[in-house]
Each structure stands twice: as structure tokens, then as C-alpha cells.
Design an enzyme around this catalytic site. Sequence first.
Site, PDB file in Angstrom:
ATOM      1  N   TYR A 432       0.493  -1.346   0.060  1.00 21.61           N
ATOM      2  CA  TYR A 432       0.160  -0.077  -0.316  1.00 21.61           C
ATOM      3  C   TYR A 432       1.208   1.282  -0.100  1.00 21.61           C
ATOM      4  O   TYR A 432       1.868   0.951  -0.040  1.00 21.61           O
ATOM      5  CB  TYR A 432      -1.074   0.192   1.006  1.00 21.61           C
ATOM      6  CG  TYR A 432      -0.487  -0.584   2.375  1.00 21.61           C
ATOM      7  CD1 TYR A 432       0.005   0.261   2.881  1.00 21.61           C
ATOM      8  CD2 TYR A 432      -1.504  -0.384   2.920  1.00 21.61           C
ATOM      9  CE1 TYR A 432       0.971  -0.140   4.436  1.00 21.61           C
ATOM     10  CE2 TYR A 432      -1.516  -0.922   4.961  1.00 21.61           C
ATOM     11  CZ  TYR A 432       0.113  -0.907   4.978  1.00 21.61           C
ATOM     12  OH  TYR A 432       0.215  -0.289   6.822  1.00 21.61           O
ATOM     13  N   GLU A 433      -0.430   2.285  -0.206  1.00 23.80           N
ATOM     14  CA  GLU A 433       0.601   3.722  -0.392  1.00 23.80           C
ATOM     15  C   GLU A 433       2.125   3.949  -2.048  1.00 23.80           C
ATOM     16  O   GLU A 433       2.951   4.808  -1.274  1.00 23.80           O
ATOM     17  CB  GLU A 433       0.853   4.081   0.719  1.00 23.80           C
ATOM     18  CG  GLU A 433       0.058   4.165   2.285  1.00 23.80           C
ATOM     19  CD  GLU A 433      -0.495   5.269   2.048  1.00 23.80           C
ATOM     20  OE1 GLU A 433      -0.593   5.699   1.108  1.00 23.80           O
ATOM     21  OE2 GLU A 433      -1.963   4.928   2.686  1.00 23.80           O
ATOM     22  N   GLY A 434       1.581   3.004  -2.225  1.00 21.23           N
ATOM     23  CA  GLY A 434       2.400   3.634  -3.766  1.00 21.23           C
ATOM     24  C   GLY A 434       3.486   1.808  -3.470  1.00 21.23           C
ATOM     25  O   GLY A 434       4.117   1.339  -3.037  1.00 21.23           O
TER      26      GLY A 434
END
Length: 582
Positions: A432-434
Site C-alpha cells: 500500500y501507499e504505492g
Amino acid sequence: MSYRAPVRDLALSLQIAGHPALVSGAFAELDDDTVAAVLEAAGAFTQEQLAPLNRKGDQVGARYENGTVIAAPGFADAYQAFVAGGWNSLSADPEHGGQGLTKAMELAVFEMVHASNMAFGLCPMLTQGAIEALDLHGTERQKSLVLPKLVSGEWTGTMNLTEPQAGSDLAAVTTRAEPDGNGGYKLYGQKIFITWGDHDAADNICHLVLARLPDSPPGVKGISLFLATKREVLDDGSLGVANELRAGSIEHKLGIHGSPTCVMLFEGAKAELVGEINNGIAHMFVMMNAARLQVGVQGVGIAERAFQQALAFAQERKQGRAVWSAEVPAPLYGHPDVRRSLLLMKAKIEAARGICMTTGVLADQARLAPSEAERATAKARQELLTPIAKAWSTDVGVEVASMGVQVHGGMGFIEETGAAQHYRDARIAPIYEGTNGIQAIDLIGRKVAMQDGAVMDALCAEMHATAQALQGDPALGGVAAHLEAGVAALERATDWVLQNKGPNALAGATPYLKLAGDVIGGWMLARQAQAVADGQDAWSKSKPALARVFASQVLAQAPGLAAGVMEGADDFEAVGAEALGA
């Protein structure tokens, strides 16, 4: 197994990162004693309040009942204690009720929060990002009515990007925003994977939502950012009726069970524009970049927790004959390969911590350095290190948690010991978050290319200087040799990346990021060992040993990693899926 906050290690990482010089300027009141007191207090809170809830959060988790989400047992009370202790407002602007401390101090505190209870820490972590986004791009109404509540922690924040058809590709976002005729908007659509999207731990939840206006252009250039709250915020700051948004369900996940991951439904929800129309991606990136560094810190925290448990188990569990003492049965720590694993785990943790704390200090310097040139230099290096801090540190989190399971042996595969939870929890952080692949592409495509490579060149020059300074040191001479070779390998790979654009460079992005993290992490450990060279206690004496272990086990592989960056791309293109059995 109980958690012990690594306060002394955190203080050393902050020292190496340049935090003392930072606070002596813009934060003169934040002296060494105050920093130590904040870290000690945060350590006590996380050990006593959050760590005991970690196992229950995993076993019971958040619940979805009758259209609402109920936090895991004890989490709501712990959140109120977190807020009452002032831990939510550390780095926020005093104008909005914050304490005005450094971002690096906030990161150090949040490492302990994430280590003690990663699922819990996600809630205030996202609130920090919402605070930063509204502070930079919010309207006066949002700054006066919403921002102080987020800073105090009375309300929490979320980030609403992902949709079923739009994961990393935000150009595919279809949630729509329609003008309501009164200067506001109404949101219609579905968002998925919304962390802490609904819960009962706070009075209100502030959703930052990416959506499209009816006449917006296609792609990312047509996306705007909106604020929609769970309960409407009236003009006097009081709460009105429930807004037309709700959690449709929560996901059943591999880990972080205490963190409710929601499907959010916007069914005509009242919303306000944040920032400029059609510039939502840029505004949201304020929140995303803050979250990326925080997720890197999550990787460090979960690795620290897994290491502590593995070390304790290795000291208690007795199996076979010790090589050094001939003790029978001997603790697992008496076996060389187990000890090697534990030393490598600790070395990687401290390397990752150093990268993350340094990135945090750079974020402070980018805002507060006395000259424009110093601020620009700090900002450029912060941008260079952010994808490395996020990706390399979260990979370390997964690797160390996996090694922790291995140290436990068969007991690690049994849920009862808790080692498996750390591994399951850690696995989300590289996603997550890229995703870490996206971080690698960002690193080679944007960050390394900044100023025609001058930002990375300057960093490599500093690392060369450290290696040269260590030559001839009886304790660290071997580290110097490996560091010098590692920096040279990173420079070769960097030159190749700058000269080769397109598929070839993209195919080498992930090994390049690993190479950069390995070399910079080795540099961090070398500097830590330098800083405590005169210390005579066991803790100080461990630092050169950790630097040597990392150099021989990790830095020694740098030339091979550099080759992996520059070779093999043709095979990636040539081998079709059918050849692999698809």
C-alpha cells in the site's frame, strides 16, 4: 511477548540524521533532554497501552455490524488515551493546536506506535497526512473548523483514492462530484481499501476523496480533491446530521486485522473542494508522500517487534549443543547460524531506521533551513530518499519478520507464539501507499534524474568521504572497503540508468532501489559506529559489530546487484507469458 521501545537506538538515529543541529536552530527549546523525555514517554505509552492490545486486535479484529464498524477490543479507549497524551499533535502547527515539534520526532514516536500495534497506528498515521494536506491546500473554513479537530485527534482522517477498477492507475477514477448549487458538491461512487474508513473511536471522520467534476478532462488532469465528513460540520463547528456516506463492508485480510479496511459508498455525500479544481492528484500527493515515509517507518517498527520476539525466543528455547560453550541443551542463541540471523536482522533494522529518520530530518530542513539554497538542497535529497525509505524499509520489515518465524522454527508457524502475526502484518507494507515496484520506478524515472543526477552524485560523494575516513580504523576498516565498493557499484548503476531510458531501465528499477538502499543503509551503520566509537558499554560495542555484519552479508553483494540493474532486460521482453505456462 512484551515490546521494549528502542529509545536509545532511536536517539542515535536522530543524532546521525542531524537532528541536534536542526533543533539548535529552529527548535532551540527542543534540547537533548527534552528529546529524550519525549521518546521515553512515548516508549512507556506504547509499551503499556498499545502493545498489550496487539494480539487481541489480530485475533478478534474490527467488526462490521448493522452498517457500522466497531473497533477491535480496547482500541477506542486506547485511541482516547493516545489523544489525551498529546501524541496526535506533535509536529502540527501551533496555530492549529499543534505542539510544533519536528517531523523527525513525530516519525520516531510513530515507529514505536507501529511496532507496538501496527493496526492501531494506521489510524493516527492517516490523520497526520490529512493534517498536512489541509494545512497546505485547505480553505479558510476547513482550516478553522476541521484542521484543529484533526490536530487534537478528536476527529480522524482517511485517504480515498482506490476504486475497484482504479488501483495504482488513478487515471481510471470514476467517482463523480456534482455541484449542489450552493457552492458545495455531492459525491457519488465507491472507494475500496479505505483504512479506518469507519470506526467508533472518534466523533467524526474526515474523508479526503478524489473525484471528477462533470466537465473535467479525462485522465489524472481531470481529478479534484474533496473533503467529505462522516457527520456534517456546521458553520459554528458543531456536528450536524450524518452525511450520505457509509461503509458497505470491511475486508477480510491476511493481517492488520485490528485496522478496519472499508468499502466506502458515497451516495450523494455533501463535500467541499480542497485546493484547485482538476489539481487533486497534486494536492493528494501531499498526503501520499507523508504516508509513504510513515509506511517506511512501519516497516522498521514491525521488524523491530519481530526481532525482539525472535531474540527472546532464541534465549529461552534450548536445543542441541552450543558450539562456543558446549552447553547441553543450549539456547538457540548459542548456535552460530541463529546468532548470525539475529545480528543481520538487527543490522537491517538499524540501517532502515537510519534512512527513515534521515528522510524525516531532511523534511524539516526543507521547511526550516535558514537559506533558500539549504532548503532546496534538503528538499531534493528528501525526495530522492523517500521512495527508498518506503520500499527498502518495508522490504526489510517483511524479511526480518520472516527470519523471525525461521528463528522460532516450527513454533513460528504456529499462531500461538505470535511470530506469524508480525509476518502477516508486515506483508501489506510493500503493497500500500504505492507498491514498492512503483517506488522503484519513481526513483529511477524522476528522483535519480533530478538535476541530471547531481542529487545522487552528491550523496555518493558523502558516502565515499565516510569510507575514506574509516580506512585504517582497526574496527571499521573492512566496513570502509565494502562501503567504497558499494558506492562505486551504485555510481556505475546510476550512470547506466541515466543513459538508458525506457524498458531497459524500468526492468532494472527494483534491483536499483535495493542496491541504493543496501549502500545507503551500510553508510548509516558506519556512521552510527563512528558516533559511539568511544563508548565502552555493551550497546556501544555492538554498533561496529552490526556495521561489519551488514558489510559482509549485504554490502558485499553490491557489485552483483549493480550487474542485475544493467543486464537481463532483453530476456524480460523476450519471454512471453505462454512460455511460463500461462
